[in-house]
Design a protein around this motif. Structure first.
Motif, PDB file in Angstrom:
ATOM      1  N   GLU A  34       0.749  -1.212   0.018  1.00  0.00           N
ATOM      2  CA  GLU A  34       0.113  -0.078   0.102  1.00  0.00           C
ATOM      3  C   GLU A  34       0.875   1.353   0.009  1.00  0.00           C
ATOM      4  OE1 GLU A  34      -3.304  -0.395  -0.320  1.00  0.00           O
ATOM      5  OE2 GLU A  34      -3.178  -2.539  -0.166  1.00  0.00           O
ATOM      6  N   CYS A  35       0.485   2.398  -0.833  1.00  0.00           N
ATOM      7  CA  CYS A  35       1.046   3.430  -0.783  1.00  0.00           C
ATOM      8  C   CYS A  35       0.050   4.712   0.276  1.00  0.00           C
ATOM      9  CB  CYS A  35       1.177   3.984  -2.053  1.00  0.00           C
ATOM     10  SG  CYS A  35       1.849   5.766  -2.181  1.00  0.00           S
ATOM     11  N   LEU A  36       0.846   5.200   1.242  1.00  0.00           N
ATOM     12  CA  LEU A  36       0.297   6.107   1.962  1.00  0.00           C
ATOM     13  C   LEU A  36      -0.637   7.622   1.110  1.00  0.00           C
ATOM     14  CD1 LEU A  36       2.234   5.891   5.264  1.00  0.00           C
ATOM     15  CD2 LEU A  36      -0.025   4.916   4.812  1.00  0.00           C
ATOM     16  N   PHE A  37       0.370   7.869   0.230  1.00  0.00           N
ATOM     17  CA  PHE A  37       0.181   9.072  -0.715  1.00  0.00           C
ATOM     18  C   PHE A  37      -1.266   8.645  -1.267  1.00  0.00           C
ATOM     19  CE2 PHE A  37       4.761   9.690  -0.196  1.00  0.00           C
ATOM     20  CZ  PHE A  37       4.469  11.009   0.576  1.00  0.00           C
ATOM     21  N   CYS A  38      -1.081   7.362  -2.062  1.00  0.00           N
ATOM     22  CA  CYS A  38      -2.323   7.046  -2.845  1.00  0.00           C
ATOM     23  C   CYS A  38      -3.655   6.986  -1.843  1.00  0.00           C
ATOM     24  CB  CYS A  38      -2.208   5.813  -3.574  1.00  0.00           C
ATOM     25  SG  CYS A  38      -0.837   5.904  -4.961  1.00  0.00           S
ATOM     26  N   LEU A  39      -3.327   6.330  -0.799  1.00  0.00           N
ATOM     27  CA  LEU A  39      -4.429   6.210   0.237  1.00  0.00           C
ATOM     28  C   LEU A  39      -5.163   7.290   0.955  1.00  0.00           C
ATOM     29  CD1 LEU A  39      -3.515   3.011   2.174  1.00  0.00           C
ATOM     30  CD2 LEU A  39      -5.199   3.118   0.236  1.00  0.00           C
ATOM     31  N   GLY A  40      -4.129   8.248   1.010  1.00  0.00           N
ATOM     32  CA  GLY A  40      -4.528   9.680   1.511  1.00  0.00           C
ATOM     33  C   GLY A  40      -5.378  10.363   0.199  1.00  0.00           C
ATOM     34  N   PHE A  41      -4.762  10.083  -0.928  1.00  0.00           N
ATOM     35  CA  PHE A  41      -5.720  10.964  -2.199  1.00  0.00           C
ATOM     36  C   PHE A  41      -7.011  10.321  -2.223  1.00  0.00           C
ATOM     37  CE2 PHE A  41      -6.406  11.202  -6.689  1.00  0.00           C
ATOM     38  CZ  PHE A  41      -6.520  12.433  -6.669  1.00  0.00           C
ATOM     39  N   LEU A  42      -7.237   8.883  -2.110  1.00  0.00           N
ATOM     40  CA  LEU A  42      -8.476   8.265  -2.321  1.00  0.00           C
ATOM     41  C   LEU A  42      -9.558   8.776  -1.048  1.00  0.00           C
ATOM     42  CD1 LEU A  42      -7.414   4.730  -3.478  1.00  0.00           C
ATOM     43  CD2 LEU A  42      -8.540   6.573  -4.934  1.00  0.00           C
TER      44      LEU A  42
END
Length: 101
Positions: free
Chosen positions: A91-99
């Protein structure tokens, strides 16, 4: 030719055969890994060709967030840091934060 030199030659040959056997085992393991990766990639390619990667009902939503979620679930980054590259570390924290926005 004396017996001692003959014995040394046989021992050297036996050692070289052992080293070749180890090298052959290593190559065999690499070939198995490559075959497995090739099969996985062929299956993934077939899924994309047949449309199996699409939702089961066959309808795509027009929402941009849904499209980004689908891209992320397929294993790609959607964040501005690594957009479009494969996610290899989970998992990528940046991607998850964006979603989550």
């Amino acid at each position: 030719m004396d017996k001692q030199s003959l014995f040394v030659q046989v021992a050297n040959l036996e050692e070289r055969i052992g080293e070749l056997y180890v090298e052959l085992g290593t190559l065999k393991d690499k070939i198995i890994a490559l075959i497995e990766e090739n099969q996985r990639l062929e299956q993934e390619l077939e899924r994309y060709r047949t449309g199996a990667a699409l939702p089961p009902d066959g309808e795509l939503t027009s929402s941009g967030k849904d499209n980004l979620m689908r891209i992320y679930q397929e294993g790609f980054h959607i964040c501005n840091v690594k957009y479009g590259s494969l996610r290899t570390d989970g998992e990528c924290l940046f991607c998850l934060g964006f979603l989550r926005k």
